[in-house]
Structures are given as C-alpha cells and as structure tokens.
Enzyme design. Structure first.
Site, PDB file in Angstrom:
ATOM      1  N   TYR A  33     -53.020  62.896 -23.477  1.00  0.00           N
ATOM      2  CA  TYR A  33     -53.187  63.978 -24.401  1.00  0.00           C
ATOM      3  C   TYR A  33     -52.807  63.635 -26.321  1.00  0.00           C
ATOM      4  O   TYR A  33     -52.346  63.155 -26.597  1.00  0.00           O
ATOM      5  CB  TYR A  33     -53.202  64.820 -23.608  1.00  0.00           C
ATOM      6  N   LYS A 149     -49.012  59.182 -24.895  1.00  0.00           N
ATOM      7  CA  LYS A 149     -48.678  60.839 -24.885  1.00  0.00           C
ATOM      8  C   LYS A 149     -49.637  60.995 -23.863  1.00  0.00           C
ATOM      9  O   LYS A 149     -50.377  60.916 -23.625  1.00  0.00           O
ATOM     10  CB  LYS A 149     -48.890  60.874 -25.639  1.00  0.00           C
ATOM     11  N   GLU A 182     -34.536  62.671 -26.994  1.00  0.00           N
ATOM     12  CA  GLU A 182     -35.637  63.865 -27.427  1.00  0.00           C
ATOM     13  C   GLU A 182     -35.884  64.549 -26.165  1.00  0.00           C
ATOM     14  O   GLU A 182     -35.164  64.521 -25.152  1.00  0.00           O
ATOM     15  CB  GLU A 182     -37.160  63.119 -27.801  1.00  0.00           C
ATOM     16  N   LEU A 207     -41.421  59.432 -28.395  1.00  0.00           N
ATOM     17  CA  LEU A 207     -42.453  59.713 -28.138  1.00  0.00           C
ATOM     18  C   LEU A 207     -42.725  59.903 -30.682  1.00  0.00           C
ATOM     19  O   LEU A 207     -41.643  60.438 -30.515  1.00  0.00           O
ATOM     20  CB  LEU A 207     -44.024  60.617 -28.201  1.00  0.00           C
TER      21      LEU A 207
HETATM   22  N1  PLP Z   1     -42.062  64.239 -27.744  1.00  0.00           N
HETATM   23  C1  PLP Z   1     -42.681  64.649 -26.917  1.00  0.00           C
HETATM   24  C2  PLP Z   1     -41.584  64.055 -25.385  1.00  0.00           C
HETATM   25  C3  PLP Z   1     -43.657  66.044 -27.338  1.00  0.00           C
HETATM   26  O1  PLP Z   1     -43.988  65.752 -25.913  1.00  0.00           O
HETATM   27  C4  PLP Z   1     -43.896  65.746 -28.444  1.00  0.00           C
HETATM   28  C5  PLP Z   1     -44.847  66.427 -28.163  1.00  0.00           C
HETATM   29  O2  PLP Z   1     -45.783  67.085 -27.228  1.00  0.00           O
HETATM   30  C6  PLP Z   1     -42.966  65.630 -29.290  1.00  0.00           C
HETATM   31  C7  PLP Z   1     -42.606  64.729 -28.911  1.00  0.00           C
HETATM   32  C8  PLP Z   1     -43.396  65.762 -30.481  1.00  0.00           C
HETATM   33  O3  PLP Z   1     -44.981  64.861 -30.986  1.00  0.00           O
HETATM   34  P1  PLP Z   1     -45.180  66.086 -31.977  1.00  0.00           P
HETATM   35  O4  PLP Z   1     -44.840  65.988 -33.027  1.00  0.00           O
HETATM   36  O5  PLP Z   1     -46.469  64.734 -32.487  1.00  0.00           O
HETATM   37  O6  PLP Z   1     -46.450  67.324 -31.833  1.00  0.00           O
END
Ligand code: PLP
Length: 285
Positions: A33, A149, A182, A207
């Site tokens: 996603y 993701k 994270e 991520l």
């Molecule tokens: N880390 C995780 C586990 C996430 O699910 C997300 C966003 O959904 C992020 C980091 C941040 O990613 P982004 O800045 O692309 O939204």
C-alpha cells in the site's frame, strides 16, 4: 458529498465498495500500500510514492496492476470525486483473487487495486502539533523486510493499540540491541543537545519514509547538522527534542517517551521549523 472509492476499475459509493472474500489481501495480507498526503488539492510527493510502490511490488513479485500514469490518474480522480483539499489518499494493491493456496496464484491472475480518499482536519492536526504527542516503546517484533510497505501490519496494529491504551499516539519499536527502529506508522527522530538531528539509516530495519526523505532535504537546506545513525531510548530521553514523520502527520513533535518528558516537555524549535517548511520542499502536483 458522499464518499467514492475505486475498486478494480470502478468508482463506487464507499459503502458499497468491497473486494471478493478470496482476495489474497483479505486472506493472506498479500499486498502492498501507499498513503499520500493531499495538500491544497494536490498530491504530495506522488512521484516518490509511486516509485516506492513499484519497488514494494517488485520485491514481492506482484505484477504492476496498470501503468504508472493510469495509477496516478486513478489517485487524482479519487481525490477529485471526493472533493478532498486537505487529506489522505490510500492505495492498496494485492496479488488478486484466487482459490486459497499459500503459493502464488496462476500466472495472469490480476492484482486487485483499491483507492480511497478522506479529508483530514488540518486545524486539529496543527493544534496537536502545537502540543506535541506522547510515544511509548515496545520490543521490535516485525519481520526483517519492513522496507517493503506491506499491508501485513499485525505487530504495528498491536503496538498502536498498546500506545492508545497508554494515552500515547505512537509506539516506537526498539531492537534487541536497544536501538529505536521506527514508529508503528512513522519514522523516529531526535535532536541532540548539540542541535544535531539524528535518525536511523534507511538501509535496513525501517521503512524509507517519503516524509523522512523530504525532511532530510529541508534540514540540509536550513543548515542543520544531520546524522543518519541508530539511537537508543536513553539517548532519546536525554535529547532536546524528538519527533515523528509520516505522510499522515508530516512532522509531529514528540514531548513524552514512556511517560518521561523530552527536553522541556514542549515541542522544540527544530521540529516546529521542519514542520513549517515541509511543504515548501515536497513536490505537490
Ligand atoms: N514507517 C512505517 C512503519 C510506516 O508505516 C510509515 C507510514 O505509513 C512510515 C514509516 C512513514 O512513511 P511516509 O513518510 O512515506 O508516510
């Protein structure tokens, strides 16, 4: 205005939007996603979100459901049909519908695509950012491929619920060596007493957030010192500031970790500045 969702080629009223019971997303969480911010009617960093989507699909051997341009058109059309000016657009691609069997379905099975959009309360978000949020820490228990993701988010769901029950907004995963990886749905950052911004490298364990990438650009432009390295919970507790980033929150100051105040216990100047400047650096189209 009633909500509209895109499901496998059709724009449907949200309440009637559904997928088959044998969709592999439903049965195996076999899909990926993206969540993209909508800002003043435009998609924020669409290019980077589509790049990451393509990478996630490749890593899981899921065929692209349609061309990149067609997918971008669907995202824009869902935003338009829902009249979203400030909000989020959600895109999910699964390996499709097939008789339940763990191994991949027959070649030619069409991936499923779902896109939804919703408005967000920008004033409410700003009020939250002015106060800052609390996080808790939880042991890292996710699979090693968190760089993908994937819609398979059970550890994240459980961690987020634990945070909610503790009166916090986010849970930070902590690896077996004591380093923060994270958040359950955000990247984690601190600002040291020496005003250095620290965040974990994205090569493994997290991520690679799109917001993270843009915030690194903002920080460089503003002349802040940045170190991409892992930090411990103790270091975060001793830090001047902490914050989280994601498309859903942009830059959100963290003022408490496991019940302890970070710095002065109020949003710091670095996090607040990065939040303020973020949309000057993101691509809105
Ligand atoms: N880390 C995780 C586990 C996430 O699910 C997300 C966003 O959904 C992020 C980091 C941040 O990613 P982004 O800045 O692309 O939204």
């Amino acid at each position: 205005m009633s909500r509209i969702a895109y499901v496998n080629g059709r724009y449907l009223p949200h309440r009637h939007a559904s997928v088959h019971v044998e969709d592999r997303g439903y049965q195996f969480a076999d899909g990926v996603y993206e969540v993209c911010e909508v800002f003043n009617g435009g998609l924020v960093d669409k290019r980077r979100h589509l790049d990451r989507l393509e990478r996630s699909l490749r890593e899981l051997f899921i065929p692209a459901p349609m061309s990149r341009i067609a997918l971008a058109n669907v995202l824009e059309e869902v935003v338009r049909r829902n009249g979203v000016r400030d909000g989020l657009v959600y895109l999910q691609v699964t390996r499709g519908v097939a008789r339940r069997d763990h191994a991949f379905p027959p070649a030619g099975t069409k991936p499923s695509v779902v896109v939804t959009a919703r408005r967000s309360d920008r004033k409410g978000q700003e009020a939250l950012a002015a106060k800052g949020v609390a996080v808790i820490t939880v042991p890292e228990n996710r699979w090693p491929r968190v760089d993908i993701k994937s819609i398979s988010l059970l550890p994240n769901v459980l961690a987020k619920q634990q945070a909610k029950e503790a009166g916090a907004r986010e849970a930070w995963f902590v690896d077996s060596a004591g380093f923060v990886t994270e958040g359950a749905s955000t990247n984690a950052w601190i600002v040291t007493g020496g005003k250095t911004i620290v965040t974990r490298p994205a090569e493994s364990g997290i991520l690679r957030g799109i917001t993270r990438t843009v915030v690194l650009d903002v920080a460089a432009d503003l002349g802040y010192a940045v170190e991409e390295r892992a930090f411990t919970v103790a270091e975060a507790l001793a830090a001047e500031e902490a914050f989280i980033t994601a498309a859903t929150t942009v830059v959100m100051p963290v003022v408490r970790i496991d019940g302890h105040a970070v710095g002065a216990g109020t949003p710091g100047v670095v996090a607040s500045t990065l939040r303020l400047k973020f949309h000057d650096f993101s691509e809105v189209s």
